[in-house]
Write a protein that holds these residues in place. Structure first.
Motif, short mmCIF file in Angstrom:
data_model
loop_
_atom_site.label_atom_id
_atom_site.label_comp_id
_atom_site.label_asym_id
_atom_site.label_seq_id
_atom_site.Cartn_x
_atom_site.Cartn_y
_atom_site.Cartn_z
N ASN A 8 25.46 19.68 7.69
CA ASN A 8 26.16 20.40 8.76
C ASN A 8 26.25 19.56 10.02
N ASN A 9 25.18 18.82 10.31
CA ASN A 9 25.19 17.95 11.48
C ASN A 9 26.17 16.80 11.27
N ALA A 10 26.18 16.22 10.06
CA ALA A 10 27.11 15.11 9.78
C ALA A 10 28.55 15.60 9.78
N ARG A 11 28.77 16.84 9.31
CA ARG A 11 30.13 17.36 9.22
C ARG A 11 30.68 17.81 10.57
N SER A 12 29.88 17.74 11.61
CA SER A 12 30.41 18.00 12.94
C SER A 12 31.25 16.82 13.42
N THR A 13 31.25 15.74 12.65
CA THR A 13 32.12 14.59 12.89
C THR A 13 33.08 14.48 11.71
N LEU A 14 34.37 14.65 11.95
CA LEU A 14 35.37 14.58 10.88
C LEU A 14 35.90 13.15 10.79
N ILE A 15 35.88 12.59 9.59
CA ILE A 15 36.30 11.22 9.38
C ILE A 15 37.51 11.17 8.46
N ALA A 16 38.21 10.04 8.50
CA ALA A 16 39.40 9.87 7.67
C ALA A 16 38.99 9.54 6.24
N PRO A 17 39.41 10.33 5.26
CA PRO A 17 39.04 10.04 3.87
C PRO A 17 39.81 8.88 3.26
N VAL A 18 40.96 8.54 3.84
CA VAL A 18 41.79 7.44 3.34
C VAL A 18 42.37 6.68 4.52
N THR A 19 42.89 5.50 4.22
CA THR A 19 43.61 4.72 5.23
C THR A 19 45.06 5.16 5.25
N GLY A 20 45.57 5.45 6.43
CA GLY A 20 46.95 5.91 6.52
C GLY A 20 47.35 6.19 7.95
N TYR A 21 48.41 6.96 8.10
CA TYR A 21 48.97 7.26 9.42
C TYR A 21 48.83 8.75 9.71
N VAL A 22 48.47 9.05 10.96
CA VAL A 22 48.21 10.43 11.36
C VAL A 22 49.54 11.16 11.55
#
Length: 399
Positions: A213-227
Motif C-alpha cells: 500500500n505504501n509502494a502503491r502510493s507512487t504510480l509508475i509507468a508500466p511501459v515506455t510510451g507517450y502520455v
C-alpha cells in the motif's frame, strides 16, 4: 456516258465515308478487345491475387494508469504528449496514511514475534513443571508405600495411611493436569520455528500488504510510451480503479483492417501486406503481414448487435477485422499514431498459411515486471524485524 460519269463522281464521297467508318469501327473493336484482354490479364496476373481496403486504422495498446489504493494527488510527473520510460514515476499520493499503516504493521510483527517466543518459553516452563510433578508423584508414592507397610504391622493408624493415599492421588492428578497443559502449549509451536510460525507468517503478510500500500502510493509507468488522456489534477482524492492517464507505446502498433466478407476467401495468416498511411501519403510505404483474422464480424461484437428477424430485412455485406503486423523498423522511421487512417493491400499469392491460428500463444504477448520491484525490500524488512526481536528476547532470557 455523261450520266454514268456523274453518278460515279457522286458515289465517291459516300464510299470514302463508309470506308472511314469501317476503319473507325475496326479500331474501336480492336481497342475494346485489347482493353478486355488487358483487363483479363490484369485480373489473372494481379487483380485476383490482391485485396485492398481503406477501412483500416492504426491501433495499439492504451495502457490505463489506475490506482490500487485511495489517495490524494500531491504531484504529477508527466503531461499529455510526454515520453515516459518503464518504471518512471507518474503520480505521487500523500504518503502519510500509507506510512502510518506500514509502521503499525511493523510494530504488529515485532509484537507477534515476541509473543511466539513467549509460547516457546511456556513450553519449556511446562516441561519443568511436569518434571517437578513427576518428582512429587514419586515422593508421594514412596510415602504411601512406607505407610502401607507400617499400617500392616499396626505401627500407624489407618487414618494416616488414608492421608498418604490422598496425597498420592492429588500428586497424580496434578501431574496429569501439567501434562495436559504441556500438550496444549506444545501444540501451538510443534514442528515450527519463529520465522515460520503461523502467527508470525500472518503478521508478515499484513506487513507485506502495508508495504505494498505504501509502494502503491507512487504510480509508475508500466511501459515506455507517450502520455495521453491525462485527467488527474493536483489535490484530487482518487479511488481505486479511477483512470488518471494513459501511456501509449507507439512501438507496439498494428493495423485493424475491416475487409468485406467477400474478400476473405483467399486470405491466410502470414500473407504479405502493403500499407499506406494518409498522414504520409503514397511517398511512404509500410510492409506487414497478417497476424490474425477476426473471429466474428464487427456487427456481431457491437454493443447492440443487429437483429434481422424483421419483415423489412435488407442484406448488408458484413466486414471482418483483420489484424496486420507492421514492420518495426519502418514504424520507427515514420512513426504512426493510434486511430490514423490507412490503405492496405494484401498479396494473396501465398496460400500456405492457415485461416485461423492453430496453436495457442507460447508466451505472453505483452508483459511488464516493474511491479515486481515493489516487494523487493519487504522480505528483507521482515527478516530483520524477526531477527532483531528474537535476538532481543534471547538476550533478556540470558540475563
Amino acid at each position: 456516258m455523261a450520266t454514268a460519269d456523274s453518278q460515279t463522281t457522286e458515289n465517291t464521297p459516300d464510299t470514302a465515308q463508309s470506308r472511314k467508318r469501317k476503319v473507325m469501327l475496326l479500331g474501336l473493336t480492336a481497342l475494346v478487345i485489347l482493353g478486355g484482354l488487358g483487363a483479363f490479364a490484369w485480373h489473372e496476373l494481379y487483380g485476383r491475387w490482391n485485396e485492398s481496403t481503406d477501412d483500416a486504422y492504426v491501433n495499439g495498446n492504451v495502457v490505463e494508469i489506475t490506482p490500487l489504493v485511495t489517495g490524494t494527488v500531491v504531484s504529477i510527473g508527466a503531461d499529455d504528449g510526454d515520453l515516459v520510460h518503464e518504471g518512471q514515476v507518474l503520480i505521487n499520493f500523500d504518503p502519510n496514511d500509507a506510512q502510518v499503516g506500514l509502521q503499525s504493521a511493523e510494530a504488529n510483527l515485532a509484537r507477534t514475534v515476541r509473543q511466539v517466543r513467549g509460547l516457546y518459553s511456556n513450553v519449556d516452563g511446562m516441561r519443568a513443571q511436569v518434571a517437578a510433578q513427576k518428582a512429587e508423584v514419586q515422593k508421594a508414592q514412596e510415602n504411601f508405600s512406607r505407610r502401607k507397610n507400617l499400617a500392616a504391622s499396626g505401627a500407624i493408624s489407618q487414618e494416616e495411611l488414608s492421608h498418604a493415599r490422598d496425597d498420592l492421588t492429588s500428586a497424580q492428578n496434578a501431574l496429569a493436569n501439567a501434562q495436559q497443559q504441556l500438550n496444549t502449549t506444545n501444540a501451538l509451536v510443534d514442528d515450527t520455528v519463529v520465522s515460520n510460525h503461523p502467527d508470525v507468517q500472518a503478521a508478515a503478510a499484513q506487513l507485506r500488504q502495508a508495504y505494498l500500500n505504501n509502494a502503491r502510493s507512487t504510480l509508475i509507468a508500466p511501459v515506455t510510451g507517450y502520455v495521453a488522456k491525462r485527467t488527474v489534477q493536483l489535490g484530487q482524492r482518487v479511488q481505486p480503479g479511477t483512470a488518471l492517464m494513459a501511456v501509449i507505446p507507439l512501438d507496439q502498433l498494428w493495423i485493424d483492417a475491416n475487409f468485406k466478407e467477400t474478400q476473405l476467401r483467399d486470405m491466410r495468416i502470414g500473407q504479405a501486406v502493403e500499407i499506406e498511411a494518409d498522414i504520409y501519403g503514397s511517398d511512404v510505404k509500410y510492409s506487414g503481414t497478417i497476424d490474425s483474422l477476426g473471429a466474428g464480424t464487427g456487427s456481431a461484437f457491437a454493443l447492440l448487435p443487429a437483429q434481422n428477424a424483421t419483415g423489412n430485412w435488407i442484406k448488408i455485406v458484413q466486414r471482418v477485422p483483420v489484424r496486420i503486423h507492421v514492420n518495426a523498423e519502418e514504424l520507427a522511421k515514420h512513426p504512426l499514431r493510434v486511430g490514423l487512417s490507412t490503405l492496405v493491400n494484401v498479396n494473396l499469392r501465398d496460400q500456405s498459411g492457415p485461416v485461423l491460428a492453430q496453436q495457442p500463444p507460447q508466451k505472453a504477448s505483452f508483459s511488464t515486471n516493474v511491479y515486481d520491484r515493489q516487494l523487493g525490500e519487504a522480505d528483507t524488512l521482515i527478516a530483520r524485524l524477526i531477527h532483531d526481536n528474537s535476538a532481543a528476547i534471547g538476550k533478556t532470557a540470558q540475563r
